[in-house]
Design an enzyme around this catalytic site. Structure first.
Site, short mmCIF file in Angstrom:
data_model
loop_
_atom_site.label_atom_id
_atom_site.label_comp_id
_atom_site.label_asym_id
_atom_site.label_seq_id
_atom_site.Cartn_x
_atom_site.Cartn_y
_atom_site.Cartn_z
N HIS A 66 -3.75 -0.09 -3.17
CA HIS A 66 -3.29 1.30 -3.26
C HIS A 66 -3.48 1.83 -4.68
CE1 HIS A 66 -0.67 1.16 0.61
NE2 HIS A 66 -1.84 1.73 0.83
N HIS A 88 3.21 -4.83 4.13
CA HIS A 88 2.99 -3.50 3.56
C HIS A 88 1.95 -2.83 4.46
CE1 HIS A 88 3.30 -0.48 0.57
NE2 HIS A 88 2.10 -0.64 0.05
N ASP A 106 5.02 -3.90 -3.55
CA ASP A 106 5.37 -2.97 -2.46
C ASP A 106 5.60 -3.80 -1.21
OD1 ASP A 106 4.63 -1.06 -4.29
OD2 ASP A 106 3.21 -0.02 -2.98
N HIS A 145 -2.22 -5.14 -4.55
CA HIS A 145 -2.95 -4.57 -3.41
C HIS A 145 -3.72 -3.33 -3.87
CE1 HIS A 145 0.77 -2.25 -3.48
NE2 HIS A 145 0.27 -1.38 -2.62
N ASP A 151 -1.89 3.64 -6.79
CA ASP A 151 -0.88 3.55 -7.85
C ASP A 151 -0.76 2.14 -8.43
OD1 ASP A 151 0.06 3.20 -5.17
OD2 ASP A 151 2.12 3.14 -5.90
N HIS A 152 -1.59 1.22 -7.94
CA HIS A 152 -1.59 -0.15 -8.49
C HIS A 152 -2.90 -0.49 -9.18
CE1 HIS A 152 2.20 -1.25 -6.47
NE2 HIS A 152 1.85 -0.19 -5.77
ZN LIG Z 1 1.32 0.27 -1.70
#
Ligand SMILES: [Zn+2]
Length: 304
Positions: free
Chosen positions: A65, A140, A210, A63, A67-68
């Site tokens: 976000h 999520h 997540d 996804h 941090d990915h």
């Molecule tokens: Zn996330």
């Protein structure tokens, strides 16, 4: 070989946690590799792990976000600097290509490297070597996917005695039966079921990314060997975990039990969980014996 290797390059969730990298895992079977998620610093972890680029053919981004995804442009730039010759399929949210393109342009890195990548939506099924990779929706805060990764089932063992008794001569006919085809001798039909033992199921596991707990995770994990589950929060913090689209380790244990998997790996730890990892490990073992807390640069082998 019926073993899938998981190398955890990072095991932390969103907020920076001292010493841990954002959640990311390298999946490998028979030298064929795929990277799942690529947050900040993951290329450093990749090279630190001494994993070669050889065999890397796919990157899956669960996804959008940060941090990915924030490590992806840098990783691709490094491939360019290394004059890397391979091709990579990138499965991810629609705006991944835009993010990579913009970063390459804005940092004057040149966009010609993009020719080496093919971009696909992250709801597409695909293969890496003999592994089938099937994304599924998880709950999520944004559209996000988990993965079910499975080795194809193998035909059962060939029973030579049974074949001889039936009068099927050793040779090409045995091979055809082994490959699941019917054969005929003087007009008489012989089926694979007459000479093959029960099919041998391939190794399978589910990776949630997540995710809050959901029926869909249980459904996907049922019949697999291992569940790799978000455990961002400690037990007791379920309300906060679910509000932020994550799980507690206790949610993960409940799902693993309900799905009937034999192995449970917890990862994606938030700050509070990280400060209690030793304690959590003890508590989880009491609830689910064959469970492990993933660590950065840790290898785990999913087996039958
Ligand atoms: Zn996330």
């Amino acid at each position: 070989m019926k073993i899938i290797k998981l190398k955890f390059l990072g095991t932390a969730s969103g907020t920076p946690v001292s010493g841990l990298f954002p959640a990311s895992v390298l999946v490998e079977k028979d030298g064929k590799k795929m990277l799942v998620d690529c947050g900040e610093g993951i290329q450093h972890q990749f090279f630190r792990s001494k994993e070669g680029l050889r065999g890397l053919s796919a990157i899956f981004i669960t996804h959008m976000h940060g941090d990915h995804v924030l490590g992806l442009p840098g990783f691709l730039m490094s491939l360019s600097l290394l004059n890397w010759e391979g091709r990579i399929r990138i499965y991810g949210p629609e705006r991944i290509r835009e993010l990579v393109e913009f970063t390459l342009e804005a940092t004057l890195s040149g966009t010609q490297i993009l020719d080496k990548f093919d971009f696909y939506a992250n709801n597409s099924e695909f293969t890496v070597g003999d592994l089938n990779v099937k994304p599924f929706r998880v709950q999520h805060r944004v559209e996000a996917y988990g993965l079910k990764i499975e080795e194809a089932d193998k035909p059962g063992k060939f029973n030579e005695e049974a074949a001889k008794e039936l009068g099927i001569p050793k040779g090409p006919l045995w091979g055809q039966l082994q490959r699941g085809k019917k054969v005929y001798i003087n007009g008489i039909e012989f089926t694979p079921g007459q000479v093959l033992g029960p099919a041998r199921p391939g190794v399978k596991f589910v990776y949630t990314g997540d995710a809050s707990p959901s029926e869909e995770i249980i459904r996907q994990a049922r019949g697999t060997d291992c569940l790799v589950h978000d455990a961002a929060f400690p037990k007791g913090d379920e309300a906060a975990a679910h509000e932020f689209g994550h799980s507690t380790w206790y949610d993960a244990v409940k799902e693993a039990k309900e799905a009937g998997v034999s192995q449970l790996i917890l990862f994606n730890f938030g700050g509070k969980a990280v400060s209690q990892l030793a304690q959590i490990e003890l508590e989880v073992k009491k609830e689910f014996q064959n469970s492990y807390l993933a660590k950065d640069l840790w290898d785990f082998y999913v087996k039958k």
